[in-house]
Design a protein around this motif. Structure first.
Motif, mmCIF file in Angstrom:
data_model
loop_
_atom_site.group_PDB
_atom_site.id
_atom_site.type_symbol
_atom_site.label_atom_id
_atom_site.label_comp_id
_atom_site.label_asym_id
_atom_site.label_seq_id
_atom_site.Cartn_x
_atom_site.Cartn_y
_atom_site.Cartn_z
ATOM 1 N N PRO A 1 0.980 17.284 1.008
ATOM 2 C CA PRO A 1 -0.711 16.841 1.367
ATOM 3 C C PRO A 1 -0.093 14.750 1.190
ATOM 4 N N ARG A 2 1.559 14.163 1.364
ATOM 5 C CA ARG A 2 1.961 13.016 1.559
ATOM 6 C C ARG A 2 0.997 12.549 2.526
ATOM 7 N N LYS A 3 1.068 10.590 2.193
ATOM 8 C CA LYS A 3 0.326 9.854 3.149
ATOM 9 C C LYS A 3 1.994 9.500 4.115
ATOM 10 N N THR A 4 2.019 9.210 4.995
ATOM 11 C CA THR A 4 3.692 8.314 6.190
ATOM 12 C C THR A 4 3.302 7.036 6.070
ATOM 13 N N GLY A 5 4.327 6.754 6.096
ATOM 14 C CA GLY A 5 4.744 4.741 6.258
ATOM 15 C C GLY A 5 5.333 5.285 6.655
ATOM 16 N N MET A 6 5.041 3.447 7.702
ATOM 17 C CA MET A 6 6.348 3.291 8.959
ATOM 18 C C MET A 6 6.346 2.116 8.543
ATOM 19 N N ILE A 7 8.244 1.657 8.750
ATOM 20 C CA ILE A 7 8.837 -0.103 8.870
ATOM 21 C C ILE A 7 9.662 0.167 9.962
ATOM 22 N N ILE A 8 9.837 -0.372 11.180
ATOM 23 C CA ILE A 8 10.974 -0.210 11.756
ATOM 24 C C ILE A 8 11.075 -1.662 11.710
ATOM 25 N N LEU A 9 11.965 -2.257 12.368
ATOM 26 C CA LEU A 9 12.645 -3.220 11.644
ATOM 27 C C LEU A 9 13.939 -3.542 13.065
ATOM 28 N N GLY A 10 14.117 -5.480 13.507
ATOM 29 C CA GLY A 10 14.675 -5.278 14.976
ATOM 30 C C GLY A 10 14.217 -4.809 16.357
ATOM 31 N N GLY A 11 14.569 -5.050 17.119
ATOM 32 C CA GLY A 11 14.459 -4.401 18.751
ATOM 33 C C GLY A 11 15.698 -5.538 19.141
ATOM 34 N N GLY A 12 15.090 -4.717 20.947
ATOM 35 C CA GLY A 12 16.112 -5.008 21.826
ATOM 36 C C GLY A 12 14.957 -5.456 23.031
ATOM 37 N N ARG B 1 0.604 -1.024 -0.003
ATOM 38 C CA ARG B 1 -0.009 -0.427 0.130
ATOM 39 C C ARG B 1 0.849 1.331 -0.209
ATOM 40 N N MET B 2 1.768 0.930 0.752
ATOM 41 C CA MET B 2 3.008 2.324 1.149
ATOM 42 C C MET B 2 3.677 2.474 -0.639
ATOM 43 N N ILE B 3 3.316 1.552 -1.181
ATOM 44 C CA ILE B 3 4.808 1.807 -2.089
ATOM 45 C C ILE B 3 3.505 1.954 -3.853
ATOM 46 N N SER B 4 2.308 2.175 -3.712
ATOM 47 C CA SER B 4 1.506 1.804 -5.096
ATOM 48 C C SER B 4 0.153 3.740 -4.249
ATOM 49 N N TRP B 5 0.699 3.974 -3.076
ATOM 50 C CA TRP B 5 -0.510 5.427 -3.129
ATOM 51 C C TRP B 5 -0.219 6.135 -4.259
ATOM 52 N N ARG B 6 -0.967 6.524 -4.396
ATOM 53 C CA ARG B 6 -0.677 7.921 -5.483
ATOM 54 C C ARG B 6 -1.355 9.236 -4.857
ATOM 55 N N LEU B 7 -1.896 10.367 -4.517
ATOM 56 C CA LEU B 7 -2.513 11.315 -4.178
ATOM 57 C C LEU B 7 -3.045 11.356 -5.226
ATOM 58 N N SER B 8 -3.165 10.662 -6.397
ATOM 59 C CA SER B 8 -4.283 11.402 -6.783
ATOM 60 C C SER B 8 -5.666 10.010 -7.109
ATOM 61 N N GLN B 9 -4.894 9.564 -6.153
ATOM 62 C CA GLN B 9 -5.912 8.495 -6.053
ATOM 63 C C GLN B 9 -6.954 8.530 -4.467
#
Length: 276
Positions: free
Chosen positions: A265-276, A56-64
């Protein structure tokens, strides 16, 4: 008794997915393999949900989206430009991933501008740079710590880093810190952790490096705890050899927050990798 033990089942809705994993008899089809995670069950289904969210993050465009004149920055955009406005993707990753072979995957994301902004730990920066100077080796989780210390080896999980690697890092970074101090005094440059990281990426000049591609593609990497590691040791040693270098964390905190606050006007997405 039978009725008490085996309560009659209610009918599942027709839309309920059934559990079925990937059939390798069909050959190796990576998109189909990833799609199958959703119906594999347990943690695989959570992974499948993450895959769908990233799609969804990769494919989204504001025109949608329908035009929203109340959304900042959208009212003056002509329709053709709306189709070029993408989701702003934030990436967070921990240092152990960089110590390990996941570094090459993260490097690929920066190399191909697949993320817009990143946050990591001090180890996430220094391990990337140190690997350009000397390799990290395979070891074992159960190696004896006392024996390793006597041999000048450091264990990260089942990976080994010789002390010599950190000595090479010190020899490499000290002249750069000297030059940064010179530019601070003569040109009035205010250094922040993200500026330091770009500078180190420029100086390492190695296409295997995450920091190199962050600098090359002007993708900011924020590291609020940049002193919490070998880089902190180097900055400390530098204060004795050539004191005066200032790294302004507050300026970066504002810049980091502004990356999200002013994303519209961009949407934001977050990818969080790893942890401790």
């Amino acid at each position: 008794v039978a009725d008490a033990v085996l309560v009659a089942s209610e009918k599942m809705p027709d839309s309920t997915p059934t559990i079925r994993g990937y059939d390798f008899a069909q050959g190796v089809d990576y998109p189909a393999l990833l799609n199958s995670m959703m119906t594999t069950g347990f943690q695989a289904s959570s992974f499948g949900q993450a895959v769908e969210e990233i799609k969804r993050m990769i494919s989204w465009r504001l025109s949608q989206d329908s035009l929203d004149k109340t959304r900042s920055g959208e009212e003056d955009l002509p329709e053709p430009e709306r189709a070029n406005v993408r989701c702003k993707i934030f990436l967070g990753f921990t240092s152990n991933l960089v110590s390990a072979g996941v570094r090459e995957t993260i490097k690929y994301l920066f190399q191909n501008c697949m993320v817009d902004c990143a946050v990591t730990t001090a180890g996430g920066i220094e391990e990337d740079l140190i690997k350009c100077l000397a390799p990290t080796y395979m070891g074992d989780f159960h190696l004896d710590g006392r024996d390793l210390r006597q041999r000048g080896l450091n264990r990260i999980g089942n990976m080994l880093v010789p002390n010599d690697n950190y000595c090479k890092f010190e020899d490499w970074i000290m002249p750069i810190l000297d030059q940064m101090l010179k530019e601070q005094l003569e040109e009035g440059i205010t250094w922040t952790p993200s500026k330091v990281i770009w500078r180190l990426g420029k100086e390492i000049d190695n296409e295997d490096s995450i920091c190199y591609w962050a600098y090359k593609n002007k993708i900011p990497i924020f590291c609020p705890a940049i002193t919490d590691g070998s880089i902190g040791d180097m900055l400390y040693f530098h204060t004795f050899k050539n004191p005066g270098l200032i790294v302004d964390l507050v300026q970066d905190i504002r810049r980091m927050n502004d990356e999200a606050v002013h994303a519209s006007p961009r949407k934001t997405g977050m990818i969080i990798l790893g942890g401790g």
